[in-house]
Design a protein around this motif. Structure first.
Motif, PDB file in Angstrom:
ATOM      1  N   TYR A  41       0.835  -1.205   0.000  1.00 62.23           N
ATOM      2  CA  TYR A  41       0.000   0.000   0.000  1.00 62.23           C
ATOM      3  C   TYR A  41       0.871   1.257   0.000  1.00 62.23           C
ATOM      4  CZ  TYR A  41      -3.521   3.393   1.460  1.00 62.23           C
ATOM      5  OH  TYR A  41      -4.345   4.502   1.531  1.00 62.23           O
ATOM      6  N   GLY A  42       1.998   1.195   0.694  1.00 64.17           N
ATOM      7  CA  GLY A  42       2.880   2.352   0.725  1.00 64.17           C
ATOM      8  C   GLY A  42       3.389   2.729  -0.656  1.00 64.17           C
ATOM      9  N   MET A  43       3.457   1.750  -1.547  1.00 60.11           N
ATOM     10  CA  MET A  43       3.938   2.019  -2.905  1.00 60.11           C
ATOM     11  C   MET A  43       2.869   2.707  -3.754  1.00 60.11           C
ATOM     12  SD  MET A  43       5.933  -1.566  -3.655  1.00 60.11           S
ATOM     13  CE  MET A  43       7.188  -2.180  -2.523  1.00 60.11           C
ATOM     14  N   ARG A  44       1.613   2.384  -3.516  1.00 58.05           N
ATOM     15  CA  ARG A  44       0.520   2.997  -4.265  1.00 58.05           C
ATOM     16  C   ARG A  44      -0.648   3.310  -3.330  1.00 58.05           C
ATOM     17  NH1 ARG A  44       0.794   3.207  -9.676  1.00 58.05           N
ATOM     18  NH2 ARG A  44       2.430   2.015 -10.742  1.00 58.05           N
ATOM     19  N   PRO A  45      -0.515   4.318  -2.478  1.00 58.55           N
ATOM     20  CA  PRO A  45      -1.601   4.638  -1.532  1.00 58.55           C
ATOM     21  C   PRO A  45      -2.844   5.128  -2.248  1.00 58.55           C
ATOM     22  CG  PRO A  45       0.074   6.345  -1.516  1.00 58.55           C
ATOM     23  CD  PRO A  45       0.624   5.235  -2.362  1.00 58.55           C
ATOM     24  N   TRP A  46      -3.991   4.749  -1.703  1.00 59.91           N
ATOM     25  CA  TRP A  46      -5.272   5.187  -2.266  1.00 59.91           C
ATOM     26  C   TRP A  46      -6.255   5.422  -1.132  1.00 59.91           C
ATOM     27  CZ3 TRP A  46     -10.269   3.527  -1.899  1.00 59.91           C
ATOM     28  CH2 TRP A  46     -11.175   4.111  -2.807  1.00 59.91           C
ATOM     29  N   PRO A  47      -7.031   6.504  -1.223  1.00 61.23           N
ATOM     30  CA  PRO A  47      -6.951   7.624  -2.173  1.00 61.23           C
ATOM     31  C   PRO A  47      -5.660   8.410  -1.948  1.00 61.23           C
ATOM     32  CG  PRO A  47      -9.070   7.595  -1.035  1.00 61.23           C
ATOM     33  CD  PRO A  47      -8.168   6.662  -0.291  1.00 61.23           C
ATOM     34  N   ARG A  48      -5.200   9.102  -2.960  1.00 62.34           N
ATOM     35  CA  ARG A  48      -3.960   9.860  -2.849  1.00 62.34           C
ATOM     36  C   ARG A  48      -4.053  11.011  -1.853  1.00 62.34           C
ATOM     37  NH1 ARG A  48       1.137   8.659  -5.312  1.00 62.34           N
ATOM     38  NH2 ARG A  48       0.734   7.030  -6.829  1.00 62.34           N
ATOM     39  N   PRO A  49      -5.049  11.910  -1.978  1.00 62.31           N
ATOM     40  CA  PRO A  49      -5.124  13.042  -1.035  1.00 62.31           C
ATOM     41  C   PRO A  49      -5.441  12.550   0.377  1.00 62.31           C
ATOM     42  CG  PRO A  49      -6.454  13.452  -3.000  1.00 62.31           C
ATOM     43  CD  PRO A  49      -6.099  12.003  -3.017  1.00 62.31           C
ATOM     44  N   MET A  50      -4.702  13.031   1.361  1.00 58.60           N
ATOM     45  CA  MET A  50      -4.883  12.576   2.730  1.00 58.60           C
ATOM     46  C   MET A  50      -6.253  12.928   3.275  1.00 58.60           C
ATOM     47  SD  MET A  50      -3.496  10.819   5.068  1.00 58.60           S
ATOM     48  CE  MET A  50      -1.791  10.745   4.520  1.00 58.60           C
ATOM     49  N   TYR A  51      -6.815  14.053   2.849  1.00 65.46           N
ATOM     50  CA  TYR A  51      -8.116  14.457   3.398  1.00 65.46           C
ATOM     51  C   TYR A  51      -9.220  13.497   2.968  1.00 65.46           C
ATOM     52  CZ  TYR A  51      -9.991  16.536  -0.942  1.00 65.46           C
ATOM     53  OH  TYR A  51     -10.480  16.741  -2.207  1.00 65.46           O
ATOM     54  N   LEU A  52      -8.992  12.735   1.908  1.00 67.79           N
ATOM     55  CA  LEU A  52      -9.921  11.687   1.500  1.00 67.79           C
ATOM     56  C   LEU A  52      -9.497  10.314   2.017  1.00 67.79           C
ATOM     57  CD1 LEU A  52     -10.553  12.662  -2.244  1.00 67.79           C
ATOM     58  CD2 LEU A  52     -12.009  13.155  -0.269  1.00 67.79           C
ATOM     59  N   ARG A  53      -8.203  10.144   2.199  1.00 62.23           N
ATOM     60  CA  ARG A  53      -7.687   8.820   2.560  1.00 62.23           C
ATOM     61  C   ARG A  53      -8.141   8.364   3.932  1.00 62.23           C
ATOM     62  NH1 ARG A  53      -1.324   8.133   2.289  1.00 62.23           N
ATOM     63  NH2 ARG A  53      -1.754   9.247   0.338  1.00 62.23           N
ATOM     64  N   LEU A  54      -8.018   9.228   4.947  1.00 59.00           N
ATOM     65  CA  LEU A  54      -8.357   8.803   6.306  1.00 59.00           C
ATOM     66  C   LEU A  54      -9.813   8.360   6.447  1.00 59.00           C
ATOM     67  CD1 LEU A  54      -6.393  11.170   8.719  1.00 59.00           C
ATOM     68  CD2 LEU A  54      -5.805   8.903   7.911  1.00 59.00           C
ATOM     69  N   PRO A  55     -10.800   9.171   6.010  1.00 50.95           N
ATOM     70  CA  PRO A  55     -12.180   8.697   6.159  1.00 50.95           C
ATOM     71  C   PRO A  55     -12.489   7.490   5.282  1.00 50.95           C
ATOM     72  CG  PRO A  55     -12.121  10.785   4.985  1.00 50.95           C
ATOM     73  CD  PRO A  55     -10.747  10.558   5.515  1.00 50.95           C
ATOM     74  N   THR A  56     -11.920   7.432   4.084  1.00 54.35           N
ATOM     75  CA  THR A  56     -12.199   6.306   3.191  1.00 54.35           C
ATOM     76  C   THR A  56     -11.689   5.000   3.774  1.00 54.35           C
ATOM     77  OG1 THR A  56     -12.131   7.726   1.231  1.00 54.35           O
ATOM     78  CG2 THR A  56     -11.824   5.366   0.879  1.00 54.35           C
ATOM     79  N   LEU A  57     -10.462   5.002   4.297  1.00 60.37           N
ATOM     80  CA  LEU A  57      -9.909   3.781   4.881  1.00 60.37           C
ATOM     81  C   LEU A  57     -10.733   3.302   6.073  1.00 60.37           C
ATOM     82  CD1 LEU A  57      -6.051   4.472   4.751  1.00 60.37           C
ATOM     83  CD2 LEU A  57      -7.356   2.847   3.376  1.00 60.37           C
ATOM     84  N   LEU A  58     -11.182   4.238   6.914  1.00 60.78           N
ATOM     85  CA  LEU A  58     -11.989   3.846   8.074  1.00 60.78           C
ATOM     86  C   LEU A  58     -13.331   3.279   7.637  1.00 60.78           C
ATOM     87  CD1 LEU A  58     -12.254   3.694  11.122  1.00 60.78           C
ATOM     88  CD2 LEU A  58     -13.068   6.056  11.135  1.00 60.78           C
TER      89      LEU A  58
END
Length: 431
Positions: free
Chosen positions: A291-308
């Protein structure tokens, strides 16, 4: 002019948090000048991070024969860690890590010895609980100090992100090894072996880390001194959102940690509970590297809520299997998002935390996860007792979706950098 400044700030933030990392970045981070000694000593210090509390609980239960007292002692230690991580982090941000770590390591040694003496003497339960709280408060926070040190050793970018990813992955490995070591050592002729071995590793590693050249040279710069807000690292809305994400993450893990052993016990294989949780951690480490090689979503403001939110949905799958084999496969799937979340929490601190609060900010992440886990374990225990383990997985999924939705509503707080971005930083980003 204000809108122009905001758009430039937003661009810098997205540049800084959207990097993907490669294996070469991991190698570059770990071999950078001055990193070898802190990396090795912090590994020893953090090895027992998931071991001390469990070893203490098993030790108390073995000596007293009471699961109730053992549970309260373990809970007291957890509360102490939650408090100590923030307090120690704030002090280290002001003084650097060396003096605080040396002091708390000495206090930790004395208090662990006192706790062992109280248990061996079968002292009052209240005494053992209070000592357990003190042990947790003084448990050396080498993890946050190590994470903060990378901001001095590496410039912002992919290599530093790889260092943060390494921190999260190494912690995950220790969370796999810790409970197993605690269970193994408690069966030694003396039940306190696990507590003693874990404490010695932590004291030796923390002292060694504190005395490394990199740690001794770390001092807060004049432009990074805190504003004096009583909230400290939580002074920015973005940091509070990261804490919310960490709390939700911890709550879901806490619910799983109770429901999975309960499901194994109900299936007639109580000894499989710990192994099933370890299976989840294995997939977490493997996927975390990728995942560190290709994080998704790219923008952090979308990544945290999406992952949760996605993690909450995957946990719902745990309610479907009717066999332990099916539950094992579902845990492999759900566990794949553990390390990506913990890594993202660490990277998000780059822009969310106020200047000069790097160590305290990571301490708040630890505290939030710890409090979330305590909440999750208590809720899951009630559901397991009154209904069944599958219901606990569904409740966990519902809680995760609610917290994920709340985090989504706050996502733009992770977009704004309340500390401001200097022109030199912006020039470096666009070049």
């Amino acid at each position: 002019m204000k809108n122009q400044w905001y758009s430039r700030t937003t661009f810098v933030i997205l540049v800084r948090v959207s990097h993907s990392v490669s294996l070469a970045d991991y190698r570059a981070a770990l071999t950078t000048r001055g990193a070898a000694a802190p990396v090795l000593t912090s590994l020893l210090a953090r090895l027992p991070v998931a071991m001390i509390g469990l070893a203490l609980m098993l030790y108390v239960q073995r000596v007293t024969g009471s699961f109730a007292v053992a549970g309260l002692v373990s809970a007291g230690n957890l509360v102490g860690v939650a408090v100590g991580s923030v307090v120690q982090g704030r002090i280290m941000d002001r003084l650097g890590p060396t003096r605080p770590l040396l002091v708390v390591s000495a206090m930790f040694a004395v208090l662990v010895a006192a706790e062992i003496a109280a248990v061996q003497a079968r002292g009052p339960a209240l005494t053992m609980i209070l000592l357990a709280v003190a042990v947790g408060v003084t448990e050396p926070m080498t993890g946050p100090a190590s994470r903060a040190l990378w901001t001095r050793l590496l410039p912002p970018g992919q290599v530093r992100d790889a260092a943060y990813s390494y921190e999260a992955i190494s912690m995950e490995v220790f969370f796999i090894l810790g409970p197993g070591l605690a269970g193994l050592l408690v069966n030694m002729p003396w039940g306190g072996t696990g507590v003693l071995v874990g404490a010695c590793c932590m004291i030796t590693g923390s002292t060694g880390f504190a005395l490394t050249r990199a740690a001794r040279g770390q001092r807060p710069r004049g432009d990074e001194r805190k504003s004096g807000s009583p909230l400290g690292a939580l002074a920015t809305p973005g940091m509070r959102s990261v804490a919310l994400a960490a709390f939700g993450f911890g709550a879901l893990l806490g619910m799983i940690e109770v429901a999975v052993p309960a499901a194994a016990e109900r299936a007639g294989h109580a000894a499989m509970g710990g192994l099933l949780l370890s299976v989840m951690s294995v997939s977490s480490v493997v996927v975390g590297v990728l995942y560190g090689m290709r994080p998704w979503p790219r923008p952090m403001y979308l990544r945290l809520p999406t992952l949760l939110l996605v993690f909450a949905l995957l946990i719902a799958l745990l309610a479907l299997p009717r066999t332990l084999l099916g539950l094992t496969l579902a845990l492999l799937v759900a566990g794949s998002l553990i390390t990506p979340q913990s890594t993202s929490h660490s990277v998000a601190l780059e822009t969310a935390a106020p200047a000069g609060t790097a160590t305290e900010a990571f301490g708040w992440v630890i505290t939030s996860v710890t409090l979330g886990a305590a909440f999750g374990q208590s809720v899951s225990g009630q559901v397991v007792e009154s209904v069944a383990p599958p219901a606990a997985f569904l409740v966990a999924s519902g809680v995760g979706l609610l917290l994920g939705a709340l985090l989504w509503s706050r996502r733009r707080t992770l977009l704004a950098d309340d500390r401001g971005v200097s022109s030199s930083t912006f020039a470096g980003a666009v070049s």
